[in-house]
Design a protein around this motif. Structure first.
Motif, PDB file in Angstrom:
ATOM      1  N   LYS A   4       0.820  -1.193   0.000  1.00  0.00           N
ATOM      2  CA  LYS A   4       0.000   0.000   0.000  1.00  0.00           C
ATOM      3  C   LYS A   4       0.860   1.251   0.000  1.00  0.00           C
ATOM      4  O   LYS A   4       0.468   2.297  -0.460  1.00  0.00           O
ATOM      5  CB  LYS A   4      -0.883   0.003   1.258  1.00  0.00           C
ATOM      6  N   PHE A   5       2.042   1.131   0.579  1.00  0.00           N
ATOM      7  CA  PHE A   5       2.855   2.317   0.806  1.00  0.00           C
ATOM      8  C   PHE A   5       3.994   2.375  -0.192  1.00  0.00           C
ATOM      9  O   PHE A   5       4.970   1.660  -0.084  1.00  0.00           O
ATOM     10  CB  PHE A   5       3.353   2.314   2.249  1.00  0.00           C
ATOM     11  N   GLN A   6       3.831   3.226  -1.165  1.00  0.00           N
ATOM     12  CA  GLN A   6       4.790   3.293  -2.247  1.00  0.00           C
ATOM     13  C   GLN A   6       5.634   4.544  -2.139  1.00  0.00           C
ATOM     14  O   GLN A   6       5.309   5.481  -1.439  1.00  0.00           O
ATOM     15  CB  GLN A   6       4.061   3.343  -3.591  1.00  0.00           C
ATOM     16  N   ASN A   7       6.711   4.502  -2.886  1.00  0.00           N
ATOM     17  CA  ASN A   7       7.530   5.687  -2.968  1.00  0.00           C
ATOM     18  C   ASN A   7       7.456   6.252  -4.378  1.00  0.00           C
ATOM     19  O   ASN A   7       7.942   5.650  -5.316  1.00  0.00           O
ATOM     20  CB  ASN A   7       8.971   5.340  -2.610  1.00  0.00           C
ATOM     21  N   PHE A  32      -1.832  14.823  -2.839  1.00  0.00           N
ATOM     22  CA  PHE A  32      -1.865  13.689  -3.760  1.00  0.00           C
ATOM     23  C   PHE A  32      -0.767  12.690  -3.417  1.00  0.00           C
ATOM     24  O   PHE A  32      -0.989  11.473  -3.408  1.00  0.00           O
ATOM     25  CB  PHE A  32      -1.712  14.203  -5.197  1.00  0.00           C
ATOM     26  N   LYS A  33       0.400  13.196  -3.077  1.00  0.00           N
ATOM     27  CA  LYS A  33       1.495  12.293  -2.710  1.00  0.00           C
ATOM     28  C   LYS A  33       1.152  11.508  -1.449  1.00  0.00           C
ATOM     29  O   LYS A  33       1.395  10.307  -1.358  1.00  0.00           O
ATOM     30  CB  LYS A  33       2.786  13.082  -2.492  1.00  0.00           C
ATOM     31  N   TYR A  34       0.567  12.207  -0.491  1.00  0.00           N
ATOM     32  CA  TYR A  34       0.168  11.511   0.735  1.00  0.00           C
ATOM     33  C   TYR A  34      -0.791  10.374   0.425  1.00  0.00           C
ATOM     34  O   TYR A  34      -0.633   9.244   0.909  1.00  0.00           O
ATOM     35  CB  TYR A  34      -0.481  12.507   1.705  1.00  0.00           C
ATOM     36  N   ILE A  35      -1.773  10.652  -0.412  1.00  0.00           N
ATOM     37  CA  ILE A  35      -2.767   9.620  -0.730  1.00  0.00           C
ATOM     38  C   ILE A  35      -2.120   8.473  -1.497  1.00  0.00           C
ATOM     39  O   ILE A  35      -2.384   7.296  -1.211  1.00  0.00           O
ATOM     40  CB  ILE A  35      -3.934  10.219  -1.547  1.00  0.00           C
ATOM     41  N   LEU A  36      -1.266   8.799  -2.432  1.00  0.00           N
ATOM     42  CA  LEU A  36      -0.661   7.741  -3.250  1.00  0.00           C
ATOM     43  C   LEU A  36       0.350   6.915  -2.473  1.00  0.00           C
ATOM     44  O   LEU A  36       0.435   5.697  -2.653  1.00  0.00           O
ATOM     45  CB  LEU A  36       0.020   8.343  -4.484  1.00  0.00           C
ATOM     46  N   CYS A  37       1.122   7.572  -1.615  1.00  0.00           N
ATOM     47  CA  CYS A  37       2.259   6.886  -1.008  1.00  0.00           C
ATOM     48  C   CYS A  37       2.012   6.399   0.412  1.00  0.00           C
ATOM     49  O   CYS A  37       2.480   5.332   0.794  1.00  0.00           O
ATOM     50  CB  CYS A  37       3.483   7.797  -1.007  1.00  0.00           C
ATOM     51  N   ASP A  38       1.304   7.176   1.188  1.00  0.00           N
ATOM     52  CA  ASP A  38       1.256   6.878   2.622  1.00  0.00           C
ATOM     53  C   ASP A  38      -0.107   6.477   3.159  1.00  0.00           C
ATOM     54  O   ASP A  38      -0.190   5.879   4.226  1.00  0.00           O
ATOM     55  CB  ASP A  38       1.727   8.103   3.411  1.00  0.00           C
ATOM     56  N   ALA A  39      -1.151   6.865   2.467  1.00  0.00           N
ATOM     57  CA  ALA A  39      -2.472   6.670   3.061  1.00  0.00           C
ATOM     58  C   ALA A  39      -3.153   5.426   2.505  1.00  0.00           C
ATOM     59  O   ALA A  39      -2.756   4.894   1.476  1.00  0.00           O
ATOM     60  CB  ALA A  39      -3.331   7.887   2.789  1.00  0.00           C
ATOM     61  N   ASP A  40      -4.138   5.000   3.214  1.00  0.00           N
ATOM     62  CA  ASP A  40      -4.927   3.854   2.769  1.00  0.00           C
ATOM     63  C   ASP A  40      -6.403   4.203   2.907  1.00  0.00           C
ATOM     64  O   ASP A  40      -6.937   4.222   4.005  1.00  0.00           O
ATOM     65  CB  ASP A  40      -4.587   2.633   3.625  1.00  0.00           C
ATOM     66  N   HIS A  41      -7.026   4.503   1.787  1.00  0.00           N
ATOM     67  CA  HIS A  41      -8.427   4.883   1.782  1.00  0.00           C
ATOM     68  C   HIS A  41      -8.736   5.951   2.822  1.00  0.00           C
ATOM     69  O   HIS A  41      -9.612   5.765   3.683  1.00  0.00           O
ATOM     70  CB  HIS A  41      -9.312   3.657   2.032  1.00  0.00           C
ATOM     71  N   PRO A  42      -8.044   7.071   2.761  1.00  0.00           N
ATOM     72  CA  PRO A  42      -8.252   8.088   3.797  1.00  0.00           C
ATOM     73  C   PRO A  42      -9.540   8.882   3.591  1.00  0.00           C
ATOM     74  O   PRO A  42     -10.069   8.953   2.478  1.00  0.00           O
ATOM     75  CB  PRO A  42      -7.044   9.009   3.605  1.00  0.00           C
ATOM     76  N   THR A  43      -9.996   9.474   4.673  1.00  0.00           N
ATOM     77  CA  THR A  43     -11.087  10.441   4.609  1.00  0.00           C
ATOM     78  C   THR A  43     -10.469  11.841   4.557  1.00  0.00           C
ATOM     79  O   THR A  43      -9.278  12.012   4.847  1.00  0.00           O
ATOM     80  CB  THR A  43     -11.974  10.364   5.856  1.00  0.00           C
TER      81      THR A  43
END
Lengths: 139, 139
Positions: A4-7, A32-43
């Motif tokens: 889930k956590f990409q760089n 966008f980077k946070y959502i793509l790299c660090d988050a998992d289905h965030p609100t």
DNA sequence: CATAGAATTGGAATAATTCTAAACTGGACT
DNA sequence: AGTCCAGTTTAGAATTATTCCAATTCTATG
């Protein structure tokens, strides 16, 4: 592989935004980077909490604006699960569905090739989209 | 056969409420009868509008209370569609799914026997429920 | 470096639903 | 019929996610 956590580099994020016709501002890149790299289905609220720790200021309005911009540009999808009052944002664009762990509340992507659906509709319907939500528990 | 608008007597409504352990008050009978006989996937607000025309007074709080009571008793289901801000209530209890006409916004029940789903899940998941929402147009 | 169009901001507005505390109802027991 | 009581209903306030708005700040381009 399925991590889930990409760089993904800021440059790559910028390129994706531009390609989608979205002006790559500081806030948009960060969110966008946070959502793509660090988050998992965030609100939106979770994004706000994260942003508060990592930026001097990002207003909640900007987060909602940005999410709407990204969704409209086809860079994100929004998911409206019955069990939550908030919309969650999904970075996965390929055809897929979802599994909700009823014990943990955790949401998992199920790739389209793991579900085959056979329709025997009585009515004349032209189907353009299909959302499937599975619920249950994980062993 | 598949008619949405049925005629069910007040006595029958009362019996169903009692059988489900719900005290059959005037308001509950009226609201439940409306949903079973006259309405089609109504929202709380639509029920309120109808009630305003047919009763001296039914408060919106009572409508929400009643709907929650009926859902908890297993007499109704609630549906939370992404395209609407309001919950809609479904009188159909048998296993079924939904089709949303994207042109009209109309929601149609699709009986379980019209959809066959084959899961080839990679993960060990125990599925207890499945919601399917089809979207498209009618010919 | 001036400037216009876009982006961001804080706070007010909106809308669905729930909460709260008070008033009402209807059946059980005299 | 009268009293009591738990359960129900009520009006309006509270909550919460999201959008709107008007003012300010950026930023790309000439």
């Amino acid at each position: 592989m399925n991590s889930k956590f990409q760089n993904i580099s800021v440059e790559e994020i910028e390129r994706r935004l531009k390609d989608a016709g979205v002006n790559p501002t500081t806030q948009r890149i960060a969110i966008f980077k946070y959502i793509l790299c660090d988050a998992d289905h965030p609100t939106a609220d979770q994004i706000k909490s994260w942003a508060d720790k990592n930026f001097p200021k990002v207003s909640l309005a900007t987060i909602y604006n940005t999410l709407n911009v990204l969704v409209d540009a086809g860079l994100l999808r929004e998911l409206n699960l019955p069990e939550s009052d908030s919309v969650v944002y999904d970075k996965t664009l390929s055809e897929h569905h979802h599994f909700l762990d009823q014990q943990t509340g955790h949401l998992i992507d199920i790739e389209g090739d793991q579900i085959r659906v056979e329709l025997k509709l009585k009515r004349q319907l032209k189907i353009s989209e299909m959302d499937i939500l599975l619920r249950g528990t994980q062993n």
